[in-house]
Design an enzyme around this catalytic site. Structure first.
Site, PDB file in Angstrom:
ATOM      1  N   LEU A 356       0.834  -1.203   0.000  1.00  0.00           N
ATOM      2  CA  LEU A 356       0.000   0.000   0.000  1.00  0.00           C
ATOM      3  C   LEU A 356       0.864   1.246   0.000  1.00  0.00           C
ATOM      4  O   LEU A 356       0.479   2.282  -0.510  1.00  0.00           O
ATOM      5  CB  LEU A 356      -0.900   0.017   1.239  1.00  0.00           C
ATOM      6  CG  LEU A 356      -1.994  -1.031   1.321  1.00  0.00           C
ATOM      7  CD1 LEU A 356      -2.642  -1.010   2.686  1.00  0.00           C
ATOM      8  CD2 LEU A 356      -3.038  -0.782   0.244  1.00  0.00           C
ATOM      9  N   GLY A 357       2.009   1.154   0.628  1.00  0.00           N
ATOM     10  CA  GLY A 357       2.869   2.331   0.690  1.00  0.00           C
ATOM     11  C   GLY A 357       4.122   2.048   1.484  1.00  0.00           C
ATOM     12  O   GLY A 357       4.243   1.006   2.131  1.00  0.00           O
ATOM     13  N   GLY A 359       6.734   3.822   4.292  1.00  0.00           N
ATOM     14  CA  GLY A 359       6.870   4.938   5.216  1.00  0.00           C
ATOM     15  C   GLY A 359       8.160   4.789   5.985  1.00  0.00           C
ATOM     16  O   GLY A 359       8.981   3.940   5.672  1.00  0.00           O
ATOM     17  N   GLY A 362       9.469   1.214   7.457  1.00  0.00           N
ATOM     18  CA  GLY A 362       8.867  -0.008   6.959  1.00  0.00           C
ATOM     19  C   GLY A 362       7.920   0.156   5.790  1.00  0.00           C
ATOM     20  O   GLY A 362       7.672   1.248   5.297  1.00  0.00           O
ATOM     21  N   VAL A 364       4.070  -0.872   4.146  1.00  0.00           N
ATOM     22  CA  VAL A 364       2.713  -1.206   4.556  1.00  0.00           C
ATOM     23  C   VAL A 364       2.050  -2.064   3.474  1.00  0.00           C
ATOM     24  O   VAL A 364       2.068  -1.703   2.292  1.00  0.00           O
ATOM     25  CB  VAL A 364       1.877   0.067   4.798  1.00  0.00           C
ATOM     26  CG1 VAL A 364       0.487  -0.294   5.299  1.00  0.00           C
ATOM     27  CG2 VAL A 364       2.580   0.976   5.788  1.00  0.00           C
ATOM     28  N   ASP A 485       5.660  13.095   9.792  1.00  0.00           N
ATOM     29  CA  ASP A 485       5.680  12.696   8.390  1.00  0.00           C
ATOM     30  C   ASP A 485       4.337  13.010   7.739  1.00  0.00           C
ATOM     31  O   ASP A 485       3.742  12.175   7.078  1.00  0.00           O
ATOM     32  CB  ASP A 485       6.011  11.202   8.291  1.00  0.00           C
ATOM     33  CG  ASP A 485       6.531  10.827   6.915  1.00  0.00           C
ATOM     34  OD1 ASP A 485       6.868  11.737   6.143  1.00  0.00           O
ATOM     35  OD2 ASP A 485       6.591   9.625   6.615  1.00  0.00           O
TER      36      ASP A 485
END
Ligand SMILES: *[C@@H]1O[C@H](CO)[C@@H](O)[C@H](O)[C@H]1NC(C)=O
Ligand SMILES: *[C@@H]1O[C@H](CO)[C@@H](O)[C@H](O)[C@H]1NC(C)=O
Ligand SMILES: *[C@@H]1O[C@H](CO)[C@@H](O)[C@H](O)[C@H]1NC(C)=O
Ligand SMILES: *[C@@H]1O[C@H](CO)[C@@H](O)[C@H](O)[C@H]1NC(C)=O
Ligand SMILES: CC(=O)N[C@H]1CO[C@H](CO)[C@@H](O)[C@@H]1O
Length: 675
Positions: A356-357, A359, A362, A364, A485
């Site tokens: 999903l993304g 960051g 880590g 996701v 963030d």
């Protein structure tokens, strides 16, 4: 019958577990630290120093200078060195005060030719800031204006080497409450102690019993045993004099002509941790943990007896894991634990297609949990979750994980993504969040599949939600939390377009300031750069003000439909998003900044309000940015929009001699790292 026996065994295990957990709870209730020497690199970050007076040098806390060269020498100095984490002395809903024991070694060295002065004190105080002009007799505790005021909220044990009018002599210890005029003093000469004898170290023990409210101070030459009877013993109800959550540390001063070193060479502190949870909560946790463990035990004993004969190495790893897991289970209201196996299956073995993304710390993944993976879900139900897998599985990662967990675990707000649970197995750290099927604001702004763009109504609602979440993070939780963030890809949408702020991967309580923007550099999250405040590159540290800067970038992005990281070409000039909007503002045509894809369907007043707010939040000087309280009121139209100067103020950093106007204009971010 067989079932009945199993049930009884099960019950016994459960009760045993409850007993163990409850007694563990009753015993393991202290925290603290132990320093047998001090190291600038390693230990420096754990303390707050009065700069430049106080330092770590020669393996000791030097509360006043130990070095002639240090800014005009030894005379008239005052300073404080406080442990950076504050301690809770009592809970708001309880009478009980926390007990503590501390033991430290002081060295008030002086050359034989020096006149001794002034003194050093162990301090419980609301702040690590030393008062102005607190040198000389004030010992870094108070000054001429503040001395004796109850607002000081200070209790101290002083070690005084210079006699003032109100002192018995120049070699005593005293109990100081909001004043350097001690409420009780003990002359040390009669105990054979001479504080200011050149090069002599002394051990001090201070014990406070929160139940009896007895404070005791013991002293001895370093190396000698703790005496049987205290030098000073006093009943004192700390609730009357200090803040509920206070700093612990030291203050000291020199004067003129009296000078000496005021240093602490060893220090340990053990503090009782008062449990904020009602006892029944522990019972419930005990029960649930007990039940689940006994189920596990039953299964294990039935099926995998052989599995116990593991290699020693594996056992050690497991012990370590159990330690961390134990800590996690102690967290109040801790959400459920997931099995690694299940999360692995849910994310199709952490397949790329499920990402999903990415960051801080880590990646996701989307995870699909089927029926029996979730205890409560009905048989065929399928639940989607977002699974964050930490990139670092080493010790660092573990600390990040625990820090993240203990913070986000306490956060509850309708505009924050909820934590569902966690997993720590086989050295792998995972967090499980609510899945937000509708994706991020970034996706909706730029990558909407159906060609639709976010409507004005939705954009306004999203920004109001983010402001509210930010206000909560900064104010409503007793330890300030910074998000660190903030960016469009971290703002997720639920089904009715409410914003949910996600990825607290970088969230840190301000107090333990382990947040370094070097991580950005190393981890390479370049898209984030447009959201990072200029001062970050200098301080390497996130603050509520840097979050507000990030929010400013988000406002402009959402209103203008342009990414803050992408330059805008305008009449042969390249602008950053902020500079471009600022230029339009200066030329009285700020509304031209509004996203064209809205086809002029938006509220003019609201758009102006948001754009001005976006500029105000992007102020290069951190202190000039609005706070979240004002931001929320401006968005709610309870306050007029901020007044924004026609030209963007120039960013200046006091400690930097390199002249440049702003990070945006320098054009090469990697240059600014080395400043
Ligand atoms: C120290 O302070 C006192 C009074 O505040 C002043 O008279 C004296 O000159 C100062 N000494 C130095 C070395 O600054
Ligand atoms: C005492 O300290 C306070 C706080 O630092 C400061 O505002 C005040 O001016 C100081 N008083 C004197 C006499 O320097
Ligand atoms: C110090 O405190 C005592 C009472 O504790 C008081 O009598 C005395 O006047 C004070 N002295 C000064 C110089 O403030
Ligand atoms: C930016 O600075 C770095 C390091 O100084 C350099 O390697 C790089 O070429 C520069 N990039 C641009 C676009 O100037
Ligand atoms: C904001 C948004 O995109 N909402 C959609 C989220 O997903 C559900 C189901 O897929 C849609 O019905 C919403 O319109």
């Amino acid at each position: 019958m067989k079932r009945f026996i199993i049930f009884i065994v099960f019950l016994c295990f459960s009760l045993l577990q409850i007993a163990t957990i409850c007694s563990a709870q009753a015993q393991s209730k202290t925290k603290g630290f132990e320093y047998n020497e001090f190291d600038t690199q390693k230990d420096g970050p754990s303390f707050e120093f009065t700069k430049p007076t106080s330092t770590i040098d020669q393996n000791a806390l030097q509360i006043t200078p130990d070095n002639q060269n240090q800014e005009n020498g030894y005379y008239n100095k005052s300073g404080r060195i406080m442990y950076r984490d504050r301690y809770t002395l009592w809970l708001s809903d309880r009478d009980e005060i926390a007990s503590f024991n501390t033991n430290f070694v002081i060295n008030m060295y002086r050359e034989t030719t020096w006149e001794p002065g002034e003194g050093l004190a162990f301090l419980i105080a609301p702040s690590y800031d030393v008062p102005v002009a607190s040198y000389g007799q004030w010992m870094g505790i108070t000054n001429e204006t503040t001395d004796g005021k109850p607002e000081n909220r200070i209790v101290a044990i002083e070690f005084d080497t210079r006699k003032q009018d109100f002192d018995p002599d120049g070699n005593h210890l005293g109990l100081n409450i909001n004043s350097v005029n001690s409420s009780k003093t003990v002359s040390l000469s009669e105990f054979g102690i001479d504080l200011s004898q050149p090069d002599r170290k002394h051990s001090v023990w201070i014990n406070y019993n929160g139940k009896s409210q007895e404070l005791e101070v013991y002293m001895a030459k370093e190396g000698d045993a703790k005496p049987e009877t205290p030098f000073l013993k006093e009943l004192i109800n700390l609730r009357h004099f200090v803040e509920r959550v206070s700093y612990f540390g030291f203050a000291a001063s020199t004067g003129d002509p009296g000078i000496q070193f005021n240093c602490v060479t060893k220090w340990n502190l053990e503090m009782e941790v008062l449990s904020s949870e009602k006892d029944w909560k522990w019972l419930i946790i005990g029960l649930s943990v007990g039940v689940s463990t006994s189920v596990l035990l039953l299964v294990l004993s039935g099926i995998k007896v052989r599995g116990f004969y593991l290699k020693k190495k594996k056992n050690r790893a497991r012990d370590e894991e159990a330690g961390v897991t134990g800590k996690l289970k102690m967290l109040p209201g801790m959400p459920r634990e997931f099995k690694y196996k299940d999360l692995k299956r849910a994310t199709r073995n952490f397949h790329e297609s499920m990402i999903l993304g990415k960051g801080g710390f880590g990646v996701v993944y989307r995870g699909v949990l089927k029926g029996d993976d979730r205890e409560k879900a009905s048989d065929n139900a399928v639940t989607q979750v977002a699974v964050k897998r930490f990139s670092r599985d080493n010790i660092d990662g573990k600390e990040d994980f625990l820090a993240e967990l203990s913070i986000i675990n306490l956060l509850r707000h309708k505009n924050l993504v909820r934590l569902e649970g966690w997993c720590y197995e086989k050295g792998k750290l995972l967090l499980v969040y609510d899945y937000m099927p509708n994706g991020s604001v970034e996706k909706h702004l730029y990558k909407s599949s159906d060609g639709h763009t976010l409507s004005w109504r939705h954009r306004y609602k999203i920004l109001a939600g983010v402001a509210s979440a930010l206000h909560y993070l900064h104010n409503e939780y007793d330890k300030k939390v910074v998000h660190r963030d903030l960016k469009a890809s971290n703002i997720l949408l639920d089904s009715d377009y409410s914003a949910r702020l996600g990825d607290f991967g970088l969230a840190r309580a301000i107090e333990n300031e382990r947040n370094s923007y070097n991580e950005l550099e190393l981890g390479g999250v370049p898209g984030t750069l447009g959201y990072v405040a200029p001062e970050c590159f200098h301080m390497g540290k996130a603050t509520p003000e840097t979050d507000v800067f990030g929010f400013g970038a988000v406002i402009l992005e959402v209103v203008c439909g342009r990414s803050p990281g992408v330059k805008i070409q305008h009449e042969e000039q390249q602008f950053t998003l902020v500079d471009w909007v600022w230029m339009l503002h200066r030329e009285g045509r700020i509304l031209e900044a509004v996203d064209e894809r809205l086809d002029n369907v938006y509220e003019v007043d609201e758009a102006k309000r948001l754009l001005l707010l976006g500029l105000a939040c992007s102020h290069p000087v951190a202190g000039e940015r609005p706070q979240t309280q004002a931001i929320c009121q401006i968005i709610a139209e309870n306050m007029p929009p901020p007044r924004v100067p026609p030209f963007k103020p120039v960013f200046m950093w006091p400690s930097s001699s390199t002249a440049f106007n702003s990070v945006e204009e320098s054009g090469n971010f990697s240059k600014t790292w080395s400043l």
